[in-house]
Design a protein around this motif. Sequence first.
Motif, short mmCIF file in Angstrom:
data_model
loop_
_atom_site.label_atom_id
_atom_site.label_comp_id
_atom_site.label_asym_id
_atom_site.label_seq_id
_atom_site.Cartn_x
_atom_site.Cartn_y
_atom_site.Cartn_z
N TYR A 146 -5.75 7.78 7.05
CA TYR A 146 -4.84 8.09 8.15
C TYR A 146 -3.57 8.77 7.65
N ASN A 147 -3.73 9.63 6.62
CA ASN A 147 -2.62 10.36 6.00
C ASN A 147 -1.59 9.44 5.33
N ILE A 148 -2.01 8.26 4.89
CA ILE A 148 -1.13 7.32 4.19
C ILE A 148 -1.80 6.91 2.88
N HIS A 149 -1.14 7.21 1.76
CA HIS A 149 -1.66 6.79 0.46
C HIS A 149 -1.64 5.26 0.36
N ASN A 150 -2.66 4.71 -0.26
CA ASN A 150 -2.75 3.27 -0.52
C ASN A 150 -2.72 2.44 0.77
N TYR A 151 -3.28 3.02 1.83
CA TYR A 151 -3.21 2.38 3.15
C TYR A 151 -3.74 0.95 3.14
N ASP A 152 -4.90 0.73 2.54
CA ASP A 152 -5.51 -0.61 2.58
C ASP A 152 -4.65 -1.65 1.88
N ALA A 153 -4.13 -1.31 0.71
CA ALA A 153 -3.29 -2.25 -0.02
C ALA A 153 -2.01 -2.55 0.75
N ILE A 154 -1.41 -1.52 1.31
CA ILE A 154 -0.16 -1.70 2.05
C ILE A 154 -0.36 -2.60 3.26
N THR A 155 -1.38 -2.32 4.05
CA THR A 155 -1.57 -3.09 5.28
C THR A 155 -1.98 -4.53 4.98
#
Length: 274
Positions: free
Chosen positions: A51-60
């Motif tokens: 979704y145009n966000i690096h490291n999305y899974d870790a962040i969320t």
Amino acid sequence: MKIYFPQWQGSGTGKNIEDGARTILEYLNDSEFIKVPLSDIPAGQYGEKKYNIHNYDAITEQLSRLKKTIETSQPDTIQTIGGDCGLEIVPVSYLNQKYPNLGVIWFDAHADINKPCDSPSCNFHGMPLRTLLGEGSVHMTPLLFSTIQPSQIHYVGVRDIDAVELARIEKDTIYAPGETNIEAMITTLQSKDITHLYLHFDFDCLEPKDYDKTYYQVKDGVTIKQAKECIELLQQNFTVVGSSVLESVTTKVSELKPIEGIINALISNQNADK
């Protein structure tokens, strides 16, 4: 409530951001800080973009953990040692729900108000304010307790602004003066009937000649003296219910000496919930 949450994944590679947060924790030597664990999901060099966000899974994943920690405790105040600026969406949205019309004071060289689709870097630490406005990725919305209004945002030291960010600031005349004038900001806050504040402090708001142990260095910043005076005057005129110290990257406690006054003003001098 005092929280240690050294999130670095929102900055992309996050070199020394976690170590920098740990150094501030060591300096404060305060057992009241609750340590919220970070995600084990691969990030940085091995992370994925969604979704145009690096490291999305870790962040969320880790921000969900932070949200649950705050939701369970229901604190009246929050102080945070971080970490990158992306973590702010949780404490700010929580305190905004608790204190309507919360004034958000954003000490930062950067506007942090990009949409994911407009971000040149796709790093989430450049997106928290847009997310808090309810205009960011819909996939981040479940992490919010509430959304804020443009009139609640007040920048201090902002000077590195993307064109799309500038357009968003100008659209709603978000408070972003070219020079720091604390008296004018206090008058502006009072004219909006704001009584409670959140003080976001990214150390890159500072002039690098005063303090350069930051993730970014941007010339023509706020002096340490100006920043400390600004914080103290805000504390004298309003009720500060939240604060953060973010994106310092020094690994030596001795190198915090120039900014001890700022750290102590933002973290040690509030009456935080235990």
